[in-house]
Each structure stands twice: as structure tokens, then as C-alpha cells.
Design a protein around this motif. Structure first.
Motif, mmCIF file in Angstrom:
data_model
loop_
_atom_site.group_PDB
_atom_site.id
_atom_site.type_symbol
_atom_site.label_atom_id
_atom_site.label_comp_id
_atom_site.label_asym_id
_atom_site.label_seq_id
_atom_site.Cartn_x
_atom_site.Cartn_y
_atom_site.Cartn_z
ATOM 1 N N LYS A 164 7.028 -10.054 14.476
ATOM 2 C CA LYS A 164 7.026 -10.972 13.499
ATOM 3 C C LYS A 164 7.198 -10.484 11.996
ATOM 4 C CE LYS A 164 4.203 -14.154 16.603
ATOM 5 N NZ LYS A 164 2.949 -14.830 16.697
ATOM 6 N N LEU A 165 8.365 -10.796 11.426
ATOM 7 C CA LEU A 165 8.403 -10.123 10.125
ATOM 8 C C LEU A 165 7.420 -10.555 9.001
ATOM 9 C CD1 LEU A 165 12.159 -10.696 9.498
ATOM 10 C CD2 LEU A 165 10.959 -8.687 10.804
ATOM 11 N N GLU A 166 6.585 -12.055 9.445
ATOM 12 C CA GLU A 166 5.919 -12.436 8.426
ATOM 13 C C GLU A 166 4.412 -11.581 8.297
ATOM 14 O OE1 GLU A 166 5.991 -15.432 12.064
ATOM 15 O OE2 GLU A 166 7.222 -14.116 10.733
ATOM 16 N N ASP A 167 4.235 -10.988 9.500
ATOM 17 C CA ASP A 167 3.089 -10.012 9.599
ATOM 18 C C ASP A 167 3.007 -8.768 8.988
ATOM 19 O OD1 ASP A 167 1.840 -11.859 11.162
ATOM 20 O OD2 ASP A 167 2.452 -11.164 13.221
ATOM 21 N N TYR A 168 4.291 -8.249 8.542
ATOM 22 C CA TYR A 168 4.799 -7.090 7.832
ATOM 23 C C TYR A 168 5.205 -7.316 6.699
ATOM 24 C CZ TYR A 168 3.552 -4.974 12.410
ATOM 25 O OH TYR A 168 2.857 -4.691 13.538
ATOM 26 N N GLU A 169 5.086 -8.487 6.098
ATOM 27 C CA GLU A 169 5.994 -8.472 4.669
ATOM 28 C C GLU A 169 5.393 -7.389 3.501
ATOM 29 O OE1 GLU A 169 7.984 -10.451 3.153
ATOM 30 O OE2 GLU A 169 8.295 -11.236 5.217
ATOM 31 N N TRP A 170 4.089 -6.838 3.649
ATOM 32 C CA TRP A 170 3.824 -5.978 2.673
ATOM 33 C C TRP A 170 4.444 -4.727 3.055
ATOM 34 C CZ3 TRP A 170 1.727 -1.713 5.067
ATOM 35 C CH2 TRP A 170 1.469 -1.681 6.476
ATOM 36 N N TYR A 171 4.828 -4.505 4.351
ATOM 37 C CA TYR A 171 5.650 -2.945 4.550
ATOM 38 C C TYR A 171 7.094 -3.550 4.190
ATOM 39 C CZ TYR A 171 6.895 1.002 7.453
ATOM 40 O OH TYR A 171 7.336 2.128 8.015
ATOM 41 N N LEU A 172 7.647 -4.451 4.103
ATOM 42 C CA LEU A 172 8.761 -4.792 3.756
ATOM 43 C C LEU A 172 8.867 -4.509 2.381
ATOM 44 C CD1 LEU A 172 9.778 -7.870 6.234
ATOM 45 C CD2 LEU A 172 10.925 -5.608 6.275
ATOM 46 N N ASP A 173 7.946 -5.089 1.407
ATOM 47 C CA ASP A 173 7.765 -4.674 0.199
ATOM 48 C C ASP A 173 7.976 -3.569 -0.113
ATOM 49 O OD1 ASP A 173 7.533 -7.348 -0.577
ATOM 50 O OD2 ASP A 173 5.463 -7.504 -1.049
ATOM 51 N N LEU A 174 7.676 -2.531 0.482
ATOM 52 C CA LEU A 174 7.587 -1.074 0.148
ATOM 53 C C LEU A 174 9.265 -0.871 0.026
ATOM 54 C CD1 LEU A 174 5.028 0.406 2.293
ATOM 55 C CD2 LEU A 174 4.921 -0.319 -0.086
ATOM 56 N N GLU B 140 -2.509 13.264 9.672
ATOM 57 C CA GLU B 140 -0.895 12.530 9.371
ATOM 58 C C GLU B 140 -0.496 12.703 7.950
ATOM 59 O OE1 GLU B 140 -0.697 8.772 12.279
ATOM 60 O OE2 GLU B 140 -2.563 8.795 11.246
ATOM 61 N N PRO B 141 0.343 13.542 7.740
ATOM 62 C CA PRO B 141 0.733 14.001 6.277
ATOM 63 C C PRO B 141 1.952 12.856 6.254
ATOM 64 C CG PRO B 141 1.624 15.606 7.747
ATOM 65 C CD PRO B 141 0.773 14.853 8.592
ATOM 66 N N GLU B 142 2.233 12.271 5.042
ATOM 67 C CA GLU B 142 3.313 11.286 4.727
ATOM 68 C C GLU B 142 3.875 11.755 3.254
ATOM 69 O OE1 GLU B 142 5.732 8.627 6.208
ATOM 70 O OE2 GLU B 142 4.130 9.062 7.160
ATOM 71 N N VAL B 143 5.102 11.973 3.138
ATOM 72 C CA VAL B 143 5.843 12.484 1.810
ATOM 73 C C VAL B 143 6.943 11.794 1.502
ATOM 74 C CG1 VAL B 143 6.386 14.584 0.787
ATOM 75 C CG2 VAL B 143 4.785 14.925 2.663
ATOM 76 N N ALA B 144 6.933 11.325 0.262
ATOM 77 C CA ALA B 144 8.045 10.773 -0.253
ATOM 78 C C ALA B 144 9.095 11.608 -0.624
ATOM 79 C CB ALA B 144 7.374 9.822 -1.634
ATOM 80 N N GLU C 218 1.784 5.397 4.184
ATOM 81 C CA GLU C 218 3.264 5.237 3.496
ATOM 82 C C GLU C 218 3.022 4.219 2.292
ATOM 83 O OE1 GLU C 218 6.838 3.866 5.629
ATOM 84 O OE2 GLU C 218 5.667 4.232 7.606
ATOM 85 N N ILE C 219 2.072 3.474 2.154
ATOM 86 C CA ILE C 219 1.912 2.901 0.952
ATOM 87 C C ILE C 219 1.538 3.832 -0.093
ATOM 88 C CG2 ILE C 219 0.083 1.195 -0.170
ATOM 89 C CD1 ILE C 219 -0.136 -0.275 2.681
ATOM 90 N N TYR C 220 0.569 4.900 0.037
ATOM 91 C CA TYR C 220 0.080 5.611 -0.787
ATOM 92 C C TYR C 220 1.083 6.959 -0.911
ATOM 93 C CZ TYR C 220 -4.165 3.137 -1.586
ATOM 94 O OH TYR C 220 -5.018 2.515 -1.982
ATOM 95 N N ALA C 221 1.941 7.100 0.031
ATOM 96 C CA ALA C 221 3.006 8.151 -0.252
ATOM 97 C C ALA C 221 3.876 7.574 -1.226
ATOM 98 C CB ALA C 221 3.699 8.380 1.025
#
Length: 487
Positions: free
Chosen positions: A434-444, A272-276, A238-241
């Protein structure tokens, strides 16, 4: 060495360009053309009269009272063997010949000779040997692959030798061709191939069935925090998509699920394809296109192998694969699926209930009895699926999809991802994360979030569908299951 005339040189060059072959120089300086067995059998009488050499392993040997020995040789490139003829006048009688005394099943050989038309039934050509070298013998008193047919259970006990059997070698050739076709499919559609990490800090599915990594030194965390073998590359994809638009991963994944069913492995491969800017409908369309394209590619690249599977593994294989191409996929909601199954509750061991996962018998009943073809089940209960799936307007279901196929069940699982920051946070809290473990995912979602979607296809289950092989352990070179990890 005698030089080729211009005509002979031209013929040699034409032969090399049209076949899977190389020139091979013997110690004497003579040049011979080395073919794969597959290409020799494909070319047939077209190369009759050619002096060639092959390398491979002896499958069988039969001695005739007519003064010849018939040796079946295979180099792993073909389901069928190439018959090699050894004249006892040249190579000696079987009881006294130094060469023939070594040509037992499993021995490795180089054979040089001339391709000639064969008078035997079921074969167009054969190789009349002029020179044979035995590289490695195989003692017939101990070599375990003497019979033509062995149970898969037996072959798993000698996993280092099972690739020499027709079934396993055919599966692995198809697996290789399928892997190349997967990359080709995405390359032609503008996807970028992303290598996502095998070592990760996140449990993508939230099921807790992960292998934890440790150095074994008093619980020391090598990376400074708990890390695991990945169960999916989706979150990193998802980061790169959200930067490159269209990406895909294709690599190993791991599940610490204590399951010994014919559909589960501890180590397997995922596409696993991921598309924006994709929604669920786009995701389904891509998955359907992908599956049909792979079936068509296997019809082209692995016709010989598919015919073998049809004959020896699953007599309905071709009909099932063609049915996907002709009939297509039926799309139903999870709620509709539960209603359909409930009408046949007496025929099922586990009664279907809204809010429960579909069991393998439910998937089998839907695909093989009710629809008689592939089924796309969408809009699963929110409580059943991972935190990242987009919540539907009803607030009870998510924009998820599973593709079920006859004979195997689920081979694809995907969804539209939750792009709304507030809803994603709510989902994560409901799942106890734990939200703090996924701050990078929330940044997206904080910065330039867009609708996006993707899916995962299990390579080994797909190979089960393409071959008719019943147990998933026969679809991967080195199966890893609870209690079993050779090599």
C-alpha cells in the motif's frame, strides 16, 4: 594505618596504572589492591610478592595430604582460573575447618594473600591465602555445575547459571569486545550512531514474519494503527543517511519465523550501516573492510578466548579466520553461483534452480567445497528480494549482495537502494504494498534523492563464525526461540 614510604607509594601507583585493579579498603583500614584474575595471570611473575585480594567463585577444590588445599577461583574475567593455596596449619583441616567446609564449587569468595611463583605445571603463579571470606555458599548436593563439561542442551535448561561455564563466559566476553569494536570501527570512519525504533509500522523485508504489538484489550491499537517489533532498522536509517551522510544502527531485531534451526533466533542483534552516495561496489567494500577489521580486533582483544575455542570447540577456527584475512572474498553473481552448484547437483539434496533462494547446503557447498573461503554473491533475481533494492539494467535482477562464510553461511545481506521514484513505486506495486503506508519513504525519493546503499550483519551469526560455536543459541545471553522464552 602505617603510611607508605615514598618508594612504596611510587611502586603502588605504578602497579595501579599498569593493571586492571582498584584499591579496596577493609574494615581494619588496611589498603589492599584488588585485581581481576585475567590481569593477574597476564602479569605473572611481574607482580610476584604483591599482597592483593580477589573476588570470585570457586570452580574446584582439591585437598592434599601434604597439608594444603588447592582452590581454583575465577571472577569471570578469564578462561583460566587462579590457583589459591590454603595452608591447613592456618585454615584448619578440611573435615573441621569452617572455611574449607564452605569452599565448594560455585561458592563466592574474597581471598587475600601474596602472589608467589608456582611449582605446578601449566601455571606461572599462584595466590597463597592469608584471609578468606565466603560470601555465598553453593550446596554440592544440588548445585548443577559440578562437572567440568556439560552439554549445551543441558546448560540451556539452567540459563541463569550457564554464564559461569568456561564456554558461555568466553563467548560473552568476546561478544562484549566485538560490540565495542563495532562502534569504534564506525566512529573512526565518520559514521553517526542512530537509534532506530524497536516499535515500527513497517515490515522492512515484506515477508510478513513480524511480531504484532497489542495491549490485549479487544484488539485495541495503542498507537492508532497496527505496529510491530522491528525486523530491521534499515528504512529508518535511510532517513538519516539522506541527511547526515553516513549512519549506522546497532540494536535488537525480531523475526516471527517458526524455525528451530541452529542459525535462527526470534530475537537477535543487527549491525546496519547506511551511506549516501554509495553504490553496490562501495557497499561490498565497506562490508569486507568491516569483517576483516572485526577479525583483527578479536585477535588483539580476545586472544585467550580464541585459543580456548580453537582447543575445545573448533580445531580449524584459527585457520578459517586467518584465511579470510589472507585470501579475501571471492565475488560471484547469483547466476554464476547457480551454474557452479548445478555442476554438482548429485551431491546436493536440493537441486539449485535460477529464481530460487540459495539453501543453507548451497551456501555451505560454495564456501567450504568450491571456493574454500568467504563468497560475496551479487545480483539476485528481482522476485527474490525486497522492494527497496535497486533494479539492475537487465530488469530481472537487483543490485543486492550476500556475504557467505564457511561454517555459518550468510552473515551479511545488503544492497544498493532504489533511489528512482518511478521504479520504486513500480517495485512496491509489484510486491502488493500500500503506497499510502509508505508516503514518508517515497518522500525521500521526491526530495533530494541520491544513490545510497547499506547492509545488515547479524551479530549472533558473526559470533558463530568467530568462535566456531555450532548453535546460535550459545551466542546470545538469553536466547528466544519458538516455544522458549525464559526470564
Amino acid at each position: 594505618m602505617e603510611k607508605d614510604t615514598s618508594n612504596k607509594l611510587f611502586e603502588r601507583l605504578k602497579l595501579k596504572m599498569s593493571c586492571e585493579c582498584i584499591e579496596w579498603e577493609r574494615g581494619s583500614g588496611d589498603m589492599e589492591i584488588k585485581f581481576s584474575v585475567r590481569d593477574i595471570l597476564r602479569r605473572g611473575k611481574e607482580i610476584s610478592g604483591q599482597n592483593i585480594c580477589i573476588f570470585g567463585w570457586v570452580r574446584t577444590r582439591r585437598d592434599s595430604k601434604a597439608g594444603v588445599s588447592f582452590v581454583e577461583v575465577n571472577d569471570g574475567s578469564s578462561v583460566k582460573n587462579l590457583q589459591v593455596i590454603l595452608d591447613h596449619g592456618k585454615f584448619g583441616e578440611p573435615g573441621s575447618s569452617e572455611v574449607l567446609s564452605k569452599l565448594h564449587t560455585g561458592a563466592s569468595v574474597m581471598v587475600e594473600g601474596v602472589i608467589t611463583p608456582s611449582p605446578g605445571k601449566g601455571q606461572e603463579i599462584e595466590l597463597v591465602a592469608s584471609h578468606v571470606e565466603v560470601y555465598g555458599e553453593a550446596d554440592p548436593s544440588t548445585y548443577p555445575l559440578q562437572k567440568k563439561r556439560h552439554s549445551f542442551e543441558f546448560l540451556r535448561q539452567i540459563a541463569h547459571l550457564r554464564p559461569r561455564t568456561n564456554t558461555i563466559s568466553a563467548v560473552m566476553r568476546l561478544r562484549s569486545a566485538l560490540s565495542l569494536a563495532i562502534h569504534d570501527f564506525f566512529r573512526k570512519r565518520g559514521f553517526y550512531y542512530i537509534h532506530t525504533p524497536i516499535i515500527t509500522t513497517s515490515d522492512c523485508e515484506g515477508a510478513g514474519e513480524v511480531f504484532r504489538i497489542t495491549t490485549g484489550r479487544d484488539g485495541e491499537e495503542f498507537f492508532g494503527r497496527p505496529t510491530y517489533l522491528t525486523v530491521s532498522g534499515q528504512l529508518q536509517a535511510e532517513i538519516y543517511a539522506l541527511a547526515l551522510g553516513k549512519v549506522y544502527t546497532f540494536g535488537p531485531a525480531f523475526r516471527a519465523e517458526n524455525s528451530n534451526t541452529r542459525r535462527h533466533l526470534a530475537e537477535f542483534w543487527m549491525v546496519e550501516p547506511e551511506v549516501a552516495f554509495y553504490d553496490l561496489n562501495d557497499d561490498i567494500a565497506l562490508a569486507k573492510e568491516f569483517i576483516t577489521a572485526m577479525i583483527e580486533a578479536m585477535f588483539t582483544e580476545c586472544e585467550e578466548e580464541l585459543n580456548f575455542f580453537q582447543r575445545f570447540i573448533d580445531e580449524n577456527l584459527m585457520d578459517r579466520l586467518n584465511n579470510v584475512l589472507k585470501k579475501g572474498f571471492e565475488i560471484i553473481s547469483y547466476t554464476e553461483a547457480i551454474k557452479m552448484l548445478s555442476q554438482h547437483g548429485k551431491e546436493l539434496e536440493v537441486a539449485p534452480s535460477w529464481g530460487d533462494d540459495l539453501q543453507s547446503e548451497h551456501e555451505k557447498f560454495l564456501t567450504e567445497v568450491m571456493v574454500r573461503g568467504p563468497v560475496v554473491v551479487i545480483d539476485y533475481p528481482r522476485s527474490l528480494k525486497p522492494f527497496y533494492m535497486r533494479v539492475n539494467d537487465d530488469n530481472n535482477t537487483v543490485a543486492a549482495m550476500d556475504i557467505l562464510v564457511p561454517g555459518v553461511g550468510e552473515i551479511v545481506g545488503g544492497s544498493q537502494r532504489e533511489e528512482r521514484f518511478d521504479v520504486l513505486v513500480e517495485q512496491m506495486r509489484l510486491k502488493g504494498m500500500k503506497l499510502e503506508d509508505y508516503e514518508w519513504y517515497l518522500d525521500l525519493r521526491r526530495y533530494g534523492s541520491v544513490p545510497h546503499a547499506g547492509f545488515g550483519l547479524g551479530l549472533e551469526r558473526f559470533i558463530q563464525f568467530l568462535t566456531g560455536v555450532q548453535n546460535i543459541r550459545e551466542t546470545i545471553p538469553f536466547p528466544r526461540t519458538p516455544g522458549h522464552a525464559l526470564f
